[in-house]
Design an enzyme around this catalytic site. Structure first.
Site, PDB file in Angstrom:
ATOM      1  CG  ASP A 170      43.571  56.694  23.235  1.00 59.78           C
ATOM      2  OD1 ASP A 170      44.777  56.448  23.121  1.00 59.78           O
ATOM      3  OD2 ASP A 170      42.675  56.043  22.660  1.00 59.78           O
TER       4      ASP A 170
ATOM      5  CE  LYS B 167      44.516  52.935  20.862  1.00 59.63           C
ATOM      6  NZ  LYS B 167      45.293  53.889  21.627  1.00 59.63           N
TER       7      LYS B 167
ATOM      8  CE  LYS C  92      46.939  53.476  14.067  1.00 59.70           C
ATOM      9  NZ  LYS C  92      46.614  53.874  15.440  1.00 59.70           N
TER      10      LYS C  92
ATOM     11  CE  LYS D 226      42.942  57.079  19.161  1.00 56.67           C
ATOM     12  NZ  LYS D 226      44.273  57.125  19.646  1.00 56.67           N
TER      13      LYS D 226
HETATM   14  P1  NAI Z   1      54.508  50.058  23.819  1.00 53.63           P
HETATM   15  O1  NAI Z   1      53.849  48.764  24.050  1.00 53.63           O
HETATM   16  O2  NAI Z   1      55.648  50.133  22.885  1.00 53.63           O
HETATM   17  O3  NAI Z   1      54.994  50.690  25.197  1.00 53.63           O
HETATM   18  C1  NAI Z   1      54.324  50.545  26.388  1.00 53.63           C
HETATM   19  C2  NAI Z   1      55.326  50.280  27.498  1.00 53.63           C
HETATM   20  O4  NAI Z   1      54.605  50.228  28.716  1.00 53.63           O
HETATM   21  C3  NAI Z   1      56.069  48.975  27.374  1.00 53.63           C
HETATM   22  O5  NAI Z   1      57.462  49.209  27.448  1.00 53.63           O
HETATM   23  C4  NAI Z   1      55.593  48.148  28.568  1.00 53.63           C
HETATM   24  O6  NAI Z   1      56.604  47.325  29.083  1.00 53.63           O
HETATM   25  C5  NAI Z   1      55.195  49.238  29.519  1.00 53.63           C
HETATM   26  N1  NAI Z   1      54.198  48.915  30.544  1.00 53.63           N
HETATM   27  C6  NAI Z   1      53.075  48.173  30.465  1.00 53.63           C
HETATM   28  N2  NAI Z   1      52.405  48.188  31.638  1.00 53.63           N
HETATM   29  C7  NAI Z   1      53.109  48.993  32.471  1.00 53.63           C
HETATM   30  C8  NAI Z   1      52.930  49.435  33.796  1.00 53.63           C
HETATM   31  N3  NAI Z   1      51.892  49.026  34.511  1.00 53.63           N
HETATM   32  N4  NAI Z   1      53.855  50.267  34.321  1.00 53.63           N
HETATM   33  C9  NAI Z   1      54.926  50.678  33.597  1.00 53.63           C
HETATM   34  N5  NAI Z   1      55.160  50.280  32.344  1.00 53.63           N
HETATM   35  C10 NAI Z   1      54.253  49.452  31.782  1.00 53.63           C
HETATM   36  O7  NAI Z   1      53.330  51.049  23.359  1.00 53.63           O
HETATM   37  P2  NAI Z   1      53.431  52.489  22.676  1.00 53.63           P
HETATM   38  O8  NAI Z   1      53.339  52.336  21.218  1.00 53.63           O
HETATM   39  O9  NAI Z   1      54.557  53.222  23.271  1.00 53.63           O
HETATM   40  O10 NAI Z   1      52.040  53.122  23.173  1.00 53.63           O
HETATM   41  C11 NAI Z   1      51.867  53.396  24.527  1.00 53.63           C
HETATM   42  C12 NAI Z   1      50.429  53.702  24.833  1.00 53.63           C
HETATM   43  O11 NAI Z   1      50.041  54.879  24.131  1.00 53.63           O
HETATM   44  C13 NAI Z   1      49.457  52.588  24.429  1.00 53.63           C
HETATM   45  O12 NAI Z   1      48.477  52.422  25.407  1.00 53.63           O
HETATM   46  C14 NAI Z   1      48.828  53.140  23.187  1.00 53.63           C
HETATM   47  O13 NAI Z   1      47.525  52.638  22.982  1.00 53.63           O
HETATM   48  C15 NAI Z   1      48.809  54.626  23.501  1.00 53.63           C
HETATM   49  N6  NAI Z   1      48.703  55.414  22.306  1.00 53.63           N
HETATM   50  C16 NAI Z   1      49.691  55.385  21.357  1.00 53.63           C
HETATM   51  C17 NAI Z   1      49.555  56.136  20.202  1.00 53.63           C
HETATM   52  C18 NAI Z   1      50.597  56.164  19.148  1.00 53.63           C
HETATM   53  O14 NAI Z   1      50.378  56.770  18.116  1.00 53.63           O
HETATM   54  N7  NAI Z   1      51.752  55.572  19.358  1.00 53.63           N
HETATM   55  C19 NAI Z   1      48.355  56.936  19.955  1.00 53.63           C
HETATM   56  C20 NAI Z   1      47.405  56.884  21.030  1.00 53.63           C
HETATM   57  C21 NAI Z   1      47.605  56.177  22.143  1.00 53.63           C
END
Ligand code: NAI
Length: 510
Positions: free
Chosen positions: A304, A353, A394, A466
């Site tokens: 994370d 989370k 956020k 995290k």
């Molecule tokens: P997002 O939802 O914009 O992007 C995630 C992508 O993963 C989407 O395009 C989705 O289609 C794809 N996806 C889902 N399951 C999949 C799989 N099995 N294989 C391939 N692709 C898949 O989310 P975001 O904002 O980019 O965050 C990504 C991850 O990072 C989340 O789990 C989030 O909790 C974690 N995270 C993000 C932080 C931040 O500050 N943006 C901080 C800490 C963690």
């Protein structure tokens, strides 16, 4: 600081304990600590030898969840830096940068000059580090949208920048990925149009083939795989299924439904000798997966990305408790409106989370038996809500209540607004750059013949995560500045310099 200096080129240490060759830096290093038995403390010194390869490998980065907010922001950000794309906003002309990356934007203290003034250097002048502009990037996504349109969908970067990067990014199409609906929120099903078919074993083989093809076609020396896809629910640890490396591999052969997509990616990556980093909270690294990494001597790190609220929490709990103020209550509210927030609105993914965010004050509390009994902890509550209107921007609201002298109360409240992905993208970069460095470092005890790789579980990267994974049996450090100095002192060890001690005795001893 007035009079402080800066080294703007690669540092060269002159010492009998440090040897530079064309290909390596050898550092003979005294690691000092103390051993305690009862109330008797004995200083200890262990003589270690570090060997760091100086040549930078051609490195590829594969992102799982490439088409998400983090994946597209990182890809577009690197491209903008590489092509030096400037863009206009109502405030004026913007230039690309790597703010938020400790490898690109932070300096560390090296020592003092002849006037006893501190001298600082960027990390990549201490030991050679990858330049992000040189990374080859590709990835997987369950959504087939190309990176240009995915960047637009994310609504993170300014429009004038998106406009200029679009034509390059639209040529980038994600590979199909592993989609098993029960592992992420049901609300993600409408974007899942790019999914691998077949058994777990067939999907594992497809992922391995993607990695091989990428490595061969781009002539890469190394590949790092990062999970930045949606948060999954927690996996149950089941004896005979995911508790040992052999059981995990057998469960994949048997097409077990207990294997999460992220664990399948980790296994594919480990079997292809590629470092694997888990940027989401779920427990991808089930015991069988950690054992497999240890067996294959492949580095792993997680869990994370630590971007905003948790960083502040680890600083404030350290500040309060180590000032002697008894922290009694920590309450954090978040709301966000991006796809990550949408996915986290389901109870099972939110739970992952919540667990990841909850451990952050543990070590600072456990270290203080003057204020906290062994069974006592501050109240700690985490709330996350999905509010589409705020998008990637956020909101985090935190309240810290501590008890102070003679029955007083100290309440600190804060409100933080920030684009989540603009904080996360440089953290992903740092994880990749530092993990790649770890693969170039070997270590041995002075008396041993052979060098070995560092322990496969890279706790060194805790600053960026995290809920840091550590080698089995090793304590977890959550406090932010100790985590940061673990990195910079490690850099110093690689070039035979003592750790930062902050004493400044040169100014105190007459
Ligand atoms: P997002 O939802 O914009 O992007 C995630 C992508 O993963 C989407 O395009 C989705 O289609 C794809 N996806 C889902 N399951 C999949 C799989 N099995 N294989 C391939 N692709 C898949 O989310 P975001 O904002 O980019 O965050 C990504 C991850 O990072 C989340 O789990 C989030 O909790 C974690 N995270 C993000 C932080 C931040 O500050 N943006 C901080 C800490 C963690």
């Amino acid at each position: 600081m007035a009079g402080s200096c800066f080294v703007g080129e690669e540092i060269r240490v002159e010492s009998p304990d440090v040897i530079y060759t064309d290909t390596e830096i050898l550092s003979y290093y005294n690691y000092h600590d103390s051993r305690i038995r009862g109330n008797v403390v004995t200083p200890t010194t262990e003589r270690l030898v570090f060997k760091t390869q100086r040549q930078l490998p051609k490195t590829g980065l594969l992102l799982v969840g490439w088409g998400g907010n983090n994946g597209t922001t990182l890809t577009a950000g690197i491209l903008a830096n590489k092509l030096n794309v400037t863009w206009n906003t109502k405030e004026g002309l913007n230039h690309p940068n790597y703010l938020g990356s400790i490898c690109k934007s932070v300096t560390m203290r090296i020592g003092i000059d002849d006037r006893f003034m501190p001298v600082y250097a960027p990390l990549n002048n201490v030991v050679p580090l990858l330049n992000p502009d040189d990374l080859e990037i590709w990835g997987w996504d369950i959504s087939s949208v190309n990176m240009g349109d995915a960047m637009r969908r994310a609504k993170v970067l300014d429009w004038d920048l998106q406009r200029q990067l679009y034509s390059n990014l639209k040529e980038m199409l994600p590979w199909p990925s592993v989609y098993v609906p029960e592992w992420i929120a049901a609300n993600q099903s409408d974007r899942a149009d790019n999914c691998l078919k077949g058994t777990k074993k067939e999907m594992l083989n497809a992922l391995r083939q993607n990695i091989k093809d990428f490595k061969n076609s781009r002539r890469l020396d190394k590949v790092v795989v990062v999970w930045t896809a949606n948060t999954e629910k927690f996996a149950l640890i089941k004896p005979g299924v995911n508790d040992t490396a052999d059981n995990l591999l057998r469960a994949i052969e048997n097409n077990s439904s207990d294997i999460s997509p992220s664990t399948l990616f980790a296994v594919a990556s480990i079997l292809e000798s590629c470092t694997y980093i888990n940027g989401s909270p779920q427990n991808t690294f089930v015991p069988g997966c950690i054992e497999l990494a240890e067996r294959c001597r492949v580095l792993i790190a997680g869990d994370d990305f630590k971007s905003g609220q948790t960083k502040i929490k680890s600083v404030l709990s350290d500040f309060l408790i180590n000032s002697g103020l008894k922290l009694q209550s920590v309450v954090s509210y978040n709301h966000l409106g991006n796809n990550d927030g949408k996915n986290l609105s389901a109870p099972e993914t939110f739970r992952s989370k919540e667990i990841s965010k909850s451990g952050v004050i543990d070590d600072v509390v456990r270290a203080n038996r003057l204020m906290y009994r062994s069974d006592e902890s501050p109240d700690h509550c985490v709330v996350i809500k999905y509010v589409p209107y705020v998008g990637d921007s956020k909101r985090a609201m935190d309240e810290y209540i501590s008890e102070i002298f003679m029955g007083g109360r100290n309440t600190i409240s804060m409100h933080n607004t920030c684009e989540d992905s603009l904080l996360a993208a440089p953290i992903i970069l740092d994880l990749v750059i530092l993990a790649e460095l770890c693969t170039r470092v070997q270590v041995k005890r002075d008396k041993d013949e052979e060098f070995t790789k560092m322990h496969p579980v890279m706790s060194l990267l805790s600053f960026l995560l995290k809920s840091p994974q550590v080698p089995p049996g090793s304590p977890v450090v959550h406090m932010l500045f100790p985590q940061r100095y673990a990195i910079t002192n490690f850099f110093k060890a690689l070039i035979g310099l003592p750790p930062e001690n902050f004493m400044m005795l040169e100014h105190k001893v007459p």
